[in-house]
Design a protein around this motif. Structure first.
Motif, mmCIF file in Angstrom:
data_model
loop_
_atom_site.group_PDB
_atom_site.id
_atom_site.type_symbol
_atom_site.label_atom_id
_atom_site.label_comp_id
_atom_site.label_asym_id
_atom_site.label_seq_id
_atom_site.Cartn_x
_atom_site.Cartn_y
_atom_site.Cartn_z
ATOM 1 N N UNK A 306 0.849 -1.200 0.000
ATOM 2 C CA UNK A 306 0.000 0.000 0.000
ATOM 3 C C UNK A 306 0.884 1.248 0.000
ATOM 4 N N UNK A 307 1.660 1.428 -1.075
ATOM 5 C CA UNK A 307 2.651 2.506 -1.165
ATOM 6 C C UNK A 307 2.019 3.872 -0.888
ATOM 7 N N UNK A 308 2.704 4.645 -0.048
ATOM 8 C CA UNK A 308 2.244 5.981 0.321
ATOM 9 C C UNK A 308 3.444 6.925 0.353
ATOM 10 N N UNK A 309 3.339 8.040 -0.354
ATOM 11 C CA UNK A 309 4.414 9.036 -0.390
ATOM 12 C C UNK A 309 4.142 10.123 0.635
ATOM 13 N N UNK A 310 5.229 10.644 1.209
ATOM 14 C CA UNK A 310 5.139 11.778 2.117
ATOM 15 C C UNK A 310 5.475 13.039 1.333
ATOM 16 N N UNK A 311 4.485 13.939 1.182
ATOM 17 C CA UNK A 311 4.624 15.076 0.279
ATOM 18 C C UNK A 311 5.745 16.026 0.691
ATOM 19 N N UNK A 312 6.057 16.117 1.972
ATOM 20 C CA UNK A 312 7.080 17.070 2.405
ATOM 21 C C UNK A 312 8.491 16.647 2.028
ATOM 22 N N UNK A 313 8.721 15.341 1.846
ATOM 23 C CA UNK A 313 10.073 14.873 1.525
ATOM 24 C C UNK A 313 10.152 14.091 0.227
ATOM 25 N N UNK A 314 9.033 13.481 -0.208
ATOM 26 C CA UNK A 314 9.043 12.709 -1.444
ATOM 27 C C UNK A 314 9.338 11.236 -1.262
ATOM 28 N N UNK A 334 12.978 10.398 7.688
ATOM 29 C CA UNK A 334 14.285 10.440 7.034
ATOM 30 C C UNK A 334 14.888 11.836 7.012
ATOM 31 N N UNK A 335 14.092 12.849 6.699
ATOM 32 C CA UNK A 335 14.617 14.210 6.586
ATOM 33 C C UNK A 335 14.345 15.055 7.813
ATOM 34 N N UNK A 336 13.362 14.677 8.639
ATOM 35 C CA UNK A 336 13.021 15.473 9.809
ATOM 36 C C UNK A 336 12.140 16.672 9.514
#
Length: 352
Positions: A306-314, A334-336
């Motif tokens: 169920x792949x989901x991307x985090x818009x703030x980091x990609x 990963x990026x904080x």
């Protein structure tokens, strides 16, 4: 138009000539409302630039702000019988029925009521708004919590909360309207609940403030505990003075920030404060290993489901993994970068 609007400042009765105009009381209300968004934006910039060092400021901003606000308001209520914004506009709080002399200051119960209504009530309102927003996000993502009795009561409260806010806003509007026409002594229900009203600072008030000592004096006959309490009170007063001085110097700058980050300038702000693009992931030497690597969730280290991307980091994660992490930590693992549930984007592949 000036003649028609003259009654807005002259409608007060003769025995209440020291009553501030509606423009003055609304201006002091909007002053503290402009401080918090400006500080929040400054903290967000710091947390984005260095999440490891300043991330806790973003995550605990509400708690830090309410503590500093209580120190600031307690200092001004103790010394000037007014909040910071009221004192900035030359106003003070006096007993609503007028039986107590103004130069004597506020009663203890009026002081603590005012402090709680000025600092603690907005904090609770902010927290309830965030809880309601989180509940809406959970409903949008089709996540259902166990339907126990307490859970149903909790959801019923959240469902009724917007109507409570609407009733409160209506009360505030009616109170301000009555204040304009001189039918009430207070423009806000918060002042009515505290049992006080606003009045102008006089020359005698300013003179008494100049003579009032800035901190308690220490005496050799006092016990160690009393000395510690007085030193702590002096330290708290010093922090409040520093905060008030900083806010007094930066109030016009904060007003500028409020205009700059208004809705009319959002396109300019987004172009100047957009988050930096995170670096691409390292490619492995083996093509087969690389293909396996790009399908692995960075959190659970397993093949993503169920792949989901985090818009703030990609970055892309399993939906369950990133949902639980962002809900608990409010940042990208990963990026904080500061992140919320609204930044989760499901990815639908053609094969699915």
């Amino acid at each position: 138009m000036a003649e028609r609007g003259a009654h807005l400042t002259t409608a007060a009765p003769a025995e209440d000539t020291d009553r501030p105009s509606v423009f003055e009381v609304l201006a002091q209300d909007s002053l503290m409302g402009a401080v918090k968004p400006a500080l929040l934006h400054a903290v967000k910039i710091l947390a984005t630039s260095n999440p490891a060092r300043y991330g806790f400021l973003w995550r605990r901003f509400d708690e830090i702000y309410v503590i500093l606000d209580m120190l600031l308001q307690h200092h001004f209520l103790s010394r000037t019988s007014a909040s910071f914004s009221e004192n900035f506009y030359g106003l003070k709080r006096v007993e609503a029925d007028g039986t107590r002399a103004a130069h004597l200051g506020l009663l203890r119960r009026q002081h603590w009521r005012s402090l709680l209504l000025l600092a603690l009530l907005p904090y609770l309102h902010t927290k309830l708004d965030k809880v309601l927003a989180r509940q809406r996000d959970e409903d949008d993502f089709s996540i259902r919590l166990p339907q126990s009795f307490m859970q149903k009561l909790y959801r019923a409260f959240l469902a009724a909360y917007p109507f409570v806010c609407m009733a409160w806003d209506g009360w505030v509007f009616c109170q301000q309207l009555l204040y304009v026409f001189g039918k009430t002594r207070t423009h806000s229900p918060l002042l009515w609940l505290a049992g006080v009203k606003l009045s102008y600072l006089t020359a005698n008030d300013i003179h008494s403030l100049d003579l009032k000592p800035s901190g308690p004096a220490l005496s050799p006959s006092q016990s160690f505990v009393e000395k510690c309490q007085r030193l702590a009170s002096t330290a708290v007063g010093g922090v409040a003075v520093s905060l008030s001085t900083s806010l007094s110097m930066g109030v016009f700058f904060l007003q500028f920030l409020e205009w700059w980050y208004s809705s009319e300038n959002q396109s300019t702000v987004k172009s100047l404060t957009s988050l930096p693009t995170p670096p691409p992931p390292l490619h492995l030497h083996s093509q087969e290993t690389s293909l396996t690597h790009i399908k692995v969730c960075p959190l659970c280290r397993k093949v993503r489901t169920n792949d989901t991307a985090l818009a703030t980091s990609g970055y892309v994660f399993c939906y369950k993994c990133i949902y639980v992490y962002v809900k608990a930590n409010q940042r990208c693992p990963l990026t904080g970068y500061p992140s919320g549930l609204q930044h989760l984007i499901k990815i639908y592949s053609p094969d699915g």
